[in-house]
Design an enzyme around this catalytic site. Sequence first.
Site, PDB file in Angstrom:
ATOM      1  CD  GLU A 253      -3.277  -0.892   1.744  1.00  0.00           C
ATOM      2  OE1 GLU A 253      -3.177  -0.731   2.815  1.00  0.00           O
ATOM      3  OE2 GLU A 253      -4.394  -0.777   1.056  1.00  0.00           O
ATOM      4  CG  ASN A 368      -6.215   9.079   9.087  1.00  0.00           C
ATOM      5  OD1 ASN A 368      -5.724   8.378   8.317  1.00  0.00           O
ATOM      6  ND2 ASN A 368      -6.388  10.303   8.809  1.00  0.00           N
TER       7      ASN A 368
END
Length: 391
Positions: A253, A368
């Site tokens: 990623e 996050n």
Amino acid sequence: MSPQRDELPNLELTEDDIAFRDEARAWLAANVPAEPLPSMDTADGFRAHQEWEARLAAARWSVVSWPQEYGGRGASMVQWVLFEEEYYRAGAPGRVSQNGIFLLSPTIYEFGTKEQQDRWLPSMATGEVIWAQAWSEPESGSDLASLRSTATRDDSRGGWVLNGQKTWSSRASYAHRGFGLFRSDPDSTRHHGLTYLTFPLDADGLLVRPIAQLDGEAGFAELFFDDVFVPDADVLGEPGQGWAVAMSTTGSERGLSLRSPGRFCAAADRLTALWRSHGAPTAFRDRVVDAWLGAEAYRLYTWGTVTGLVTGRSIGFASSANKVFWSELDVALHETALDLQGPEGERFSPWTDGYLFSLSGPIYAGTNEIQRNIVAERILGLPREPRGAGA
Ligand SMILES: Cc1cc2nc3c(=O)[nH]c(=O)nc-3n(C[C@H](O)[C@H](O)[C@H](O)COP(=O)(O)OP(=O)(O)OC[C@H]3O[C@@H](n4cnc5c(N)ncnc54)[C@H](O)[C@@H]3O)c2cc1C
């Protein structure tokens, strides 16, 4: 006058790099569709994006960093990132094949047999077979190791029988094959006893149920496995070692984050143009400047990372800080564009589409909150937060 993004400090581009970039730029200028394609989360849009993938592949721009035998150009990492900058700058369509090309393929190169590489990579490169990532489960998102879907050994048929449920699988409503983690040792817990399997999405016993996104389109699907048989040939890596294989995919990623500077620079340039076309109101000046600076800072940081990678360093946990930065930048940039347009910003447009998608940035590729935990604990050395039993 548009901002200049051609100079790169501390990175010498070779003549080959410049020729490569110029060739990509010329091809994209001549081939990028004048009108945006319909959303790839609709049946028509999905097909249109597959056709675009085929066109990219025919000119060998689909998988530039892959070896030639699988349709690539053997491009270096520097050339790959240059290509991505050009791609976004040209406003080229989103990559419907991205889960396969950017997430799965590095894992296939690392763990796949030659037979699997020969079987899976060419059709991935042309966009003929689109892959979906089937990791998340209803109770296992951030804490992937708590997954409960199972793979049970079937020696008589030489394979595995899958049961359970996966969810939030992007584009699985239209895609052809999936890849996911399953618990293959019933006595195991957490990261142990998992196997990484791939499967056709039209397999017997597999129900694919579309889930509408915020915009109403079937961008996701949930997958229900009811005794789905997968032969040994479709296991990626060693049975029971799925976590290590999955971590390779997760590491890839970072590839997406290397791709993205072009994405944010292009968006910041469009925002600057939008601001000018609205008479450059001073009330929005600072927010436009912040967006442009954020994109530029991110781009320079990424080129610093590339320079490090080509000299043998690794990205490490800094990718978590990176992820928080770009996802928050994307939301702020799109909010500015909508606010700047006033009531006009309420109408559907590429800006509203971009805004809705930006809201998912702080969630996908690891939320996050989780990235902040990683930064706090592993970069700053702050105390670990309390974990539940078994974590
Ligand atoms: C656009 C998009 C595309 C996606 N595509 C795919 C895909 O193709 N394949 C796939 O498998 N999945 C996909 N996902 C799912 C995604 O990976 C998960 O949504 C993500 O991992 C979070 O898991 P969850 O939704 O179960 O939330 P949860 O893990 O239940 O978290 C809920 C909230 O709690 C917070 N939280 C959880 N644990 C902690 C902690 N320890 N400390 C602090 N806060 C915590 C989270 O940050 C979050 O805010 C996609 C998601 C989005 C938005």
